[in-house]
Design an enzyme around this catalytic site. Structure first.
Site, short mmCIF file in Angstrom:
data_model
loop_
_atom_site.label_atom_id
_atom_site.label_comp_id
_atom_site.label_asym_id
_atom_site.label_seq_id
_atom_site.Cartn_x
_atom_site.Cartn_y
_atom_site.Cartn_z
N ASP A 275 65.30 -20.10 -15.43
CA ASP A 275 66.55 -20.56 -16.04
C ASP A 275 67.39 -19.36 -16.51
OD1 ASP A 275 65.65 -23.47 -16.11
OD2 ASP A 275 64.10 -22.50 -17.28
N HIS B 38 62.15 -26.34 -20.84
CA HIS B 38 62.53 -26.19 -19.42
C HIS B 38 62.85 -27.59 -18.90
CE1 HIS B 38 62.72 -24.95 -15.29
NE2 HIS B 38 61.71 -25.74 -14.95
#
Ligand code: NAD
Ligand code: LMR
Length: 326
Positions: free
Chosen positions: A159, A187
């Site tokens: 990410d 996440h």
């Protein structure tokens, strides 16, 4: 030459590992002077494919690759391991959220946690990748009380890297000029990609973009990038996930660059008002094989509210699977 270290990897015949293992063996993760022994775990039906992966690893003649062990016995895979990369788990398909995997994947991490607790080196450094990664790491931690909880982490570096790319594209700047990117939280789609403290060639990133872009386009773009890849590819990200794992472990073991930080989901110590013990993504610096949460960042109410939403989601995920830990 250094003594070889043992790297246990689960899900070793899967998509991510087809990229990951070759990069570990070539020195990309632990350095060009660090020999490795790969201890690869798979479920029994995948052992034949795993043997083919081993053949290909051997056919690369990597000078740093000292041995490859293939097994369906977790106690063999984790015996004496210095590092544990927990990739083996079901991936999601189109239309699913990562938390939908908890029912099936959570069990894998409670089982492996118990085995690791019995056979592994208590200092083993673990990166959980299988989704939902933060909560699977939490389940593993709860089932492995002999391990230092600081050594049980989950992957949000993918990410982080996605966020760096989006900002670089928007500002037409070089990715190497972008420092201090942050991913807070889970996440999942509640993650908080945050450029409030990010710099581009030393200047504040927030001065180079509109607030509306940062809040309304950048955050959802990064948070939903996994689904975007699944939509285009038909299966979840693999090479970029492998790259994230390499970056995560390399930063942790070899250190972060002066003046910069990286994002890692780690055991919360209560920093920024997040519940202690959750596996929560923070900005961290790393030195001498240890991580430290970057403290003292002044966050806007907008970011704080989003950080709390992600914390709440992690608490809910944990509460739905409390049968998997005592
Ligand atoms: P894949 O299906 O290609 O491979 C998974 C492998 O795990 C399979 O070979 C399977 O046989 C194996 N496996 C299943 N149960 C196992 C067990 N108990 N022990 C050992 N091995 C087992 O999937 P993939 O694309 O490699 O993705 C793996 C996981 O990583 C998925 O859960 C996916 O959602 C997740 N993922 C996480 C991130 C992240 O940033 N955290 C990024 C990408 C993918
Ligand atoms: C990703 O972010 O690419 C992975 O977590 C896979 C997924 O399900 O999105």
């Amino acid at each position: 030459m250094k003594q070889p270290v043992r790297v246990a990897v689960t899900g070793a015949a899967g998509q991510i590992c087809y990229s990951l293992l070759f990069r570990i063996a070539s020195g990309g993760m632990l350095g060009n002077d660090q020999p490795v022994i790969l201890q690869l775990l798979e479920i029994t039906p995948a052992l034949k494919v795993l043997e083919a992966v081993k053949m290909e690893l051997n056919d690369c003649a990597f000078p740093l690759l000292h041995d490859v062990v293939c097994t369906d016995d977790a106690s063999v895979a984790f015996k004496g391991a210095d590092y544990g990369l927990m990739v083996g788990a079901k991936p999601r398909g189109p239309g699913m959220e990562r938390a939908d995997l908890l029912k099936d994947n959570g069990k894998i991490f409670s089982t492996l946690g118990k085995v690791i607790n019995d056979v592994a080196n208590p200092d083993m450094k673990i990166c959980v990748v299988g989704n939902p990664a933060n909560t699977n790491a939490y389940i593993l931690m709860k089932n492995a009380p002999n391990l230092n909880p600081r050594n049980i982490t989950a992957l949000t570096r993918l990410d982080h890297n996605r966020a760096v790319y989006q900002l670089s594209e928007k500002t037409n700047s070089s990715m190497s000029d972008i420092k201090r990117m942050t991913i807070w939280g889970n996440h999942s789609t509640t993650q908080v990609p945050d450029i409030s403290h990010t710099t581009i060639a030393g200047d504040a990133a927030i001065d180079k973009v509109d607030t509306s872009w940062a809040n309304e386009e950048f955050i959802p773009k990064v948070a939903k990038r996994g689904a975007e890849v699944i939509g285009a590819r038909g299966s979840s990200s693999a090479a970029s996930a492998a790259n994230g794992i390499i970056d995560h472990m390399r930063s942790w073991v070899l250190g972060t660059n002066e003046g910069d930080w990286v994002s890692m989901a780690v055991h919360s110590d209560g920093s920024y008002g997040i519940e202690e013990g959750l596996i929560y993504s923070y900005p961290v610096t790393c030195k001498n094989g240890d991580w430290t949460i970057v403290t003292g960042l002044d966050n806007s109410d907008f970011i704080v509210n989003k950080m709390k939403e992600s914390e709440k989601e992690l608490q809910e995920e944990r509460d739905t699977c409390s049968d998997l830990f005592a």
